[in-house]
Motif scaffolding. Structure first.
Motif, short mmCIF file in Angstrom:
data_model
loop_
_atom_site.label_atom_id
_atom_site.label_comp_id
_atom_site.label_asym_id
_atom_site.label_seq_id
_atom_site.Cartn_x
_atom_site.Cartn_y
_atom_site.Cartn_z
N ASP A 48 0.83 -1.21 0.00
CA ASP A 48 0.00 0.00 0.00
C ASP A 48 0.86 1.26 0.00
O ASP A 48 0.53 2.26 -0.65
N THR A 49 1.95 1.21 0.75
CA THR A 49 2.85 2.36 0.80
C THR A 49 3.55 2.57 -0.55
O THR A 49 3.60 3.69 -1.06
N HIS A 50 4.06 1.48 -1.10
CA HIS A 50 4.85 1.61 -2.32
C HIS A 50 4.05 2.17 -3.49
O HIS A 50 4.53 2.98 -4.27
N LYS A 51 2.80 1.72 -3.63
CA LYS A 51 2.02 2.23 -4.76
C LYS A 51 1.64 3.70 -4.54
O LYS A 51 1.65 4.49 -5.49
N ALA A 52 1.35 4.07 -3.29
CA ALA A 52 1.01 5.48 -3.01
C ALA A 52 2.21 6.38 -3.29
O ALA A 52 2.08 7.45 -3.88
N VAL A 53 3.39 5.93 -2.87
CA VAL A 53 4.61 6.72 -3.10
C VAL A 53 4.86 6.87 -4.61
O VAL A 53 5.13 7.97 -5.10
N TYR A 54 4.75 5.77 -5.33
CA TYR A 54 4.99 5.83 -6.78
C TYR A 54 4.03 6.82 -7.45
O TYR A 54 4.44 7.67 -8.24
N LEU A 55 2.75 6.69 -7.13
CA LEU A 55 1.75 7.56 -7.76
C LEU A 55 2.00 9.03 -7.42
O LEU A 55 1.87 9.91 -8.30
N CYS A 56 2.36 9.32 -6.18
CA CYS A 56 2.60 10.71 -5.79
C CYS A 56 3.86 11.25 -6.46
O CYS A 56 3.86 12.38 -6.98
N GLU A 57 4.93 10.47 -6.47
CA GLU A 57 6.18 10.96 -7.07
C GLU A 57 6.02 11.15 -8.58
O GLU A 57 6.46 12.16 -9.14
N GLU A 58 5.37 10.21 -9.22
CA GLU A 58 5.18 10.33 -10.67
C GLU A 58 4.25 11.50 -11.00
O GLU A 58 4.47 12.22 -11.99
N SER A 59 3.24 11.72 -10.18
CA SER A 59 2.35 12.87 -10.39
C SER A 59 3.11 14.17 -10.26
O SER A 59 2.93 15.09 -11.07
N ALA A 60 3.97 14.27 -9.26
CA ALA A 60 4.74 15.51 -9.07
C ALA A 60 5.66 15.75 -10.26
O ALA A 60 5.82 16.88 -10.72
N ARG A 61 6.25 14.68 -10.80
CA ARG A 61 7.13 14.84 -11.97
C ARG A 61 6.34 15.29 -13.19
O ARG A 61 6.77 16.15 -13.94
N ARG A 62 5.16 14.70 -13.36
CA ARG A 62 4.39 14.99 -14.58
C ARG A 62 3.58 16.28 -14.48
O ARG A 62 3.45 17.01 -15.45
#
Ligand SMILES: [Zn+2]
Length: 268
Positions: A48-62
């Motif tokens: 649950d943590t890893h997918k939330a982190v990925y989505l947030c980091e990728e959103s910030a980049r994009r």
């Protein structure tokens, strides 16, 4: 190399000037929330943590914005969680990092306070742990009575509603982890539920159907939905919000606490 990495999007990784630049471009902060809980024999506890982190980091980049330090403990064991744990774990120790709802919700109020005081004008709270988001939204609702800025609180299955069906440690979640952290998945362990004393360990019945391609499709659809949320926050309030003292945040928390009878995480 003297210039900051353009792909640094985490608050804890930014130098002051880069923080100011990103904040000026889009004063929006993402809060990834997850926890350690059993996700079957094939997937790491922190799915649950890893997918939330990925989505947030990728959103910030994009899409812009900054990712706040991850909230790696979440509400569990209370209310509806209790019979669920019994069903998927039996008497086996789930080895999990739960917190009771009052601790998490009070923490959330103070996290929102920190965001506003740091200059953010919009917040996306993204939890990889599904089902308790109504309580997160209740805390958000009370916070917004004090500072009316756009704040969304969503779980990842809500982002892809009608496109993919969320689950627990099944095809959906294991696919997500296979895509974002492939080294944390081992489908070769799938039969451990019948061959080891750990039993089911909350593993989903269709975990064996998980694929990287499906994970990518889920994650990309999720990112599209986050983009719509970010776009929906615009135009962001221009004026600085007034500094919120601890005392004022405590008043917000007291209003959240006064609505305990509405908390879904206390209901079975
Ligand atoms: Zn999960």
């Amino acid at each position: 190399m003297t210039t900051a990495q353009p792909d640094h999007v985490r608050w804890e990784d930014l130098l002051p000037r880069e923080f100011e630049q990103r904040l000026a471009q889009l004063p929006l902060v993402y809060l990834p929330m997850g926890l350690c809980e059993p996700h079957g024999h094939v997937a790491a506890f922190g799915l649950d943590t890893h997918k939330a982190v990925y989505l947030c980091e990728e959103s910030a980049r994009r899409f812009g914005g900054i990712v706040a330090p991850t909230q790696t403990y979440q509400i569990h064991e209370t209310g509806y969680h209790r019979p669920w744990l019994k069903e998927v774990m039996g008497e086996v120790n789930p080895r999990m990092g739960s917190l009771p709802p009052d601790v998490v919700l009070r923490l959330l109020v103070y996290q929102l306070r920190a965001f506003v005081n740091a200059g953010f004008r919009a917040v996306v709270v993204l939890t990889g742990h599904n089902a308790n988001q109504p309580d997160l939204r209740l805390a958000v609702e009370e916070f917004r009575r004090a500072r009316d800025i756009p704040i969304a609180a969503v779980s990842d299955p809500e982002l892809v509603l009608g496109q993919f069906e969320g689950d627990h440690a099944g095809r959906y979640e294991v696919s997500q982890l296979m895509y974002v952290r492939p080294e944390l998945v081992d489908l070769g362990r799938i039969d451990d539920r019948t061959t080891t004393p750990l039993g089911r360990f909350a593993q989903g019945d269709d975990a064996h159907l998980a694929t990287v391609d499906e994970g990518r499709a889920i994650i990309e659809a999720s990112l599209d939905a986050i983009k719509a949320i970010v776009d929906g926050c615009r135009p962001l309030p221009e004026a600085d919000a007034a500094f919120m003292t601890f005392e004022e945040a405590e008043e917000v928390w007291q209003r959240v606490a006064a609505r305990t009878d509405e908390w879904c995480t206390l209901r079975e």
